[in-house]
Motif scaffolding. Structure first.
Motif, PDB file in Angstrom:
ATOM      1  N   GLU A   1       0.833  -1.201   0.000  1.00 18.83           N
ATOM      2  CA  GLU A   1       0.000   0.000   0.000  1.00 18.83           C
ATOM      3  C   GLU A   1       0.872   1.257   0.000  1.00 18.83           C
ATOM      4  N   GLU A   2       1.975   1.239   0.751  1.00 19.22           N
ATOM      5  CA  GLU A   2       2.882   2.391   0.777  1.00 19.22           C
ATOM      6  C   GLU A   2       3.505   2.645  -0.597  1.00 19.22           C
ATOM      7  N   GLN A   3       3.853   1.554  -1.302  1.00 17.65           N
ATOM      8  CA  GLN A   3       4.543   1.663  -2.588  1.00 17.65           C
ATOM      9  C   GLN A   3       3.589   1.621  -3.781  1.00 17.65           C
ATOM     10  N   ASN A   4       2.284   1.517  -3.520  1.00 18.79           N
ATOM     11  CA  ASN A   4       1.272   1.400  -4.575  1.00 18.79           C
ATOM     12  C   ASN A   4       1.554   0.205  -5.482  1.00 18.79           C
TER      13      ASN A   4
ATOM     14  N   SER B   1      -3.923  -6.118  -2.392  1.00 19.97           N
ATOM     15  CA  SER B   1      -3.698  -4.693  -2.193  1.00 19.97           C
ATOM     16  C   SER B   1      -4.711  -3.899  -3.012  1.00 19.97           C
TER      17      SER B   1
ATOM     18  N   ARG C   1      -4.117  -1.604  -5.199  1.00 22.88           N
ATOM     19  CA  ARG C   1      -3.671  -1.510  -6.584  1.00 22.88           C
ATOM     20  C   ARG C   1      -3.998  -2.785  -7.350  1.00 22.88           C
TER      21      ARG C   1
END
Length: 342
Positions: free
Chosen positions: A309-312, A334, A336
């Protein structure tokens, strides 16, 4: 042929390629072969109708031969093997392709909190998961010694066009990123022939471009991570993306009721023990999907999903359901991943 993938995790992507009848003037090329200790499969839509399978296979095999010449750990004359054979710590100029792979490896290493690491050969061999190895439980002192010879930050310096050892005994293994890079290179080879609708798969890692012969995104099935029962968990459409999966269910050993996977956590020097059974990643290319799939499985669903989620990142985790009466799995994706597959 021996090469990159002997040390790698086993991918478990199943392809579902339903081909419609050709439109007038089109060819559907289906090409298979051997590379990197595994098989490759290519399906391409030649809208011009002018490309033969023999011509396409020649381009494909040439692209893969170059990847092996640069990155095979099992060819002593390859570029990476020659680097590994050096015992000095001077900077070495490398090809643009090897530099691209090493820069990607370092990027994923940093973003995954060190969980993707191409310098883990000593630990993999120690646990018996290397080429011709015999699995065993090493002593703590042995693990500490092998761990001291591992780690991107501690052992390597990656430059824009160079590679340098910080420790003379450092070794680089590209098994968990090389197949993905190979799939990307095959795609580029097909594009030189004017084809933009294709799917390339090498040992489970793939890149899909454009549409299949039905005019749909390439339909890819993701297998249940069960060594005996198998089965497909679901099918997703993939276009303009790389896809790779990493699983712990085929290569492991058990001792005193504990399961020891071939996936070694660089943070501990020991096999992963969490209940995440597989991780599937969609990325802009197969190289990054390949690397991130390994990193995400080593991280496990809990921390892996936070980083995704932090890095998409587009990641699907599959876990063993320990509360079920028999072997069952549950999945978590996730944001994405859901966005790309909805």
């Amino acid at each position: 042929m021996s090469d990159l993938t002997t040390l790698s995790r086993r991918s478990f992507i199943l392809m579902s390629v339903a081909l419609a009848a050709c439109k007038p003037g089109e060819n559907i090329l289906k090409i298979t072969g051997l590379t990197m200790g595994t098989t490759y499969n290519v399906v391409a839509v030649d809208k011009s109708g002018s490309v033969t399978e023999a011509e396409a296979k020649k381009r494909i095999d040439a692209a893969l031969a170059l990847v092996n010449q640069q990155m095979s750990n099992w060819d002593p004359t390859s570029e990476i093997s020659r680097f590994n054979a050096k015992t000095g710590t001077e900077s070495v100029s490398v090809s643009s392709d090897l530099a691209t792979v090493m820069q990607a490896a370092e990027s994923v290493n940093v973003a995954s909190e060190g969980r993707f690491d191409t310098t883990m050969g000593a630990l993999i061999d120690l646990w018996g998961f290397g080429a011709n190895g015999e699995t065993r439980m090493p002593e703590a002192a042995e693990i500490a010694e092998a761990k001291a010879r591992s780690g991107h930050a501690a052992t390597l310096k990656v430059g824009a066009s160079s590679l340098q050892k910080k420790q003379g005994d450092a070794q680089v293994y590209l098994s968990a990123i090389g197949k993905g890079f190979g799939a990307d290179q095959v795609g580029r080879a097909l594009e030189t022939l004017g084809m933009t609708d294709y799917m390339v798969e090498i040992g489970g890692d793939l890149y899909a471009s454009g549409k299949n012969a039905d005019g749909l995104p390439w339909q890819i099935g993701i297998e249940k991570p069960a060594a005996l029962s198998g089965g497909v968990m679901g099918v997703i459409g993939v276009s303009g993306l790389g896809l790779a999966s990493s699983g712990d269910y085929r290569n492991y050993f058990e001792k005193d009721g504990q399961r020891y996977s071939h996936l070694i956590d660089p943070a501990t020097g020991r096999p992963i023990t969490h209940k995440t059974a597989s991780a599937t990643v969609l990325a802009e290319n197969a190289m990054l999907a390949d690397a991130w799939a390994t990193a995400m499985l080593i991280l496990g669903r809990e921390r892996g999903l936070e980083i995704a989620e932090e890095q998409n990142l587009a990641v699907l985790f599959v876990e063993r359901d320990e509360d079920a009466a028999d072997l069952q799995f549950k999945s978590v994706a996730s944001g994405r991943f859901n966005a790309l597959t909805s």
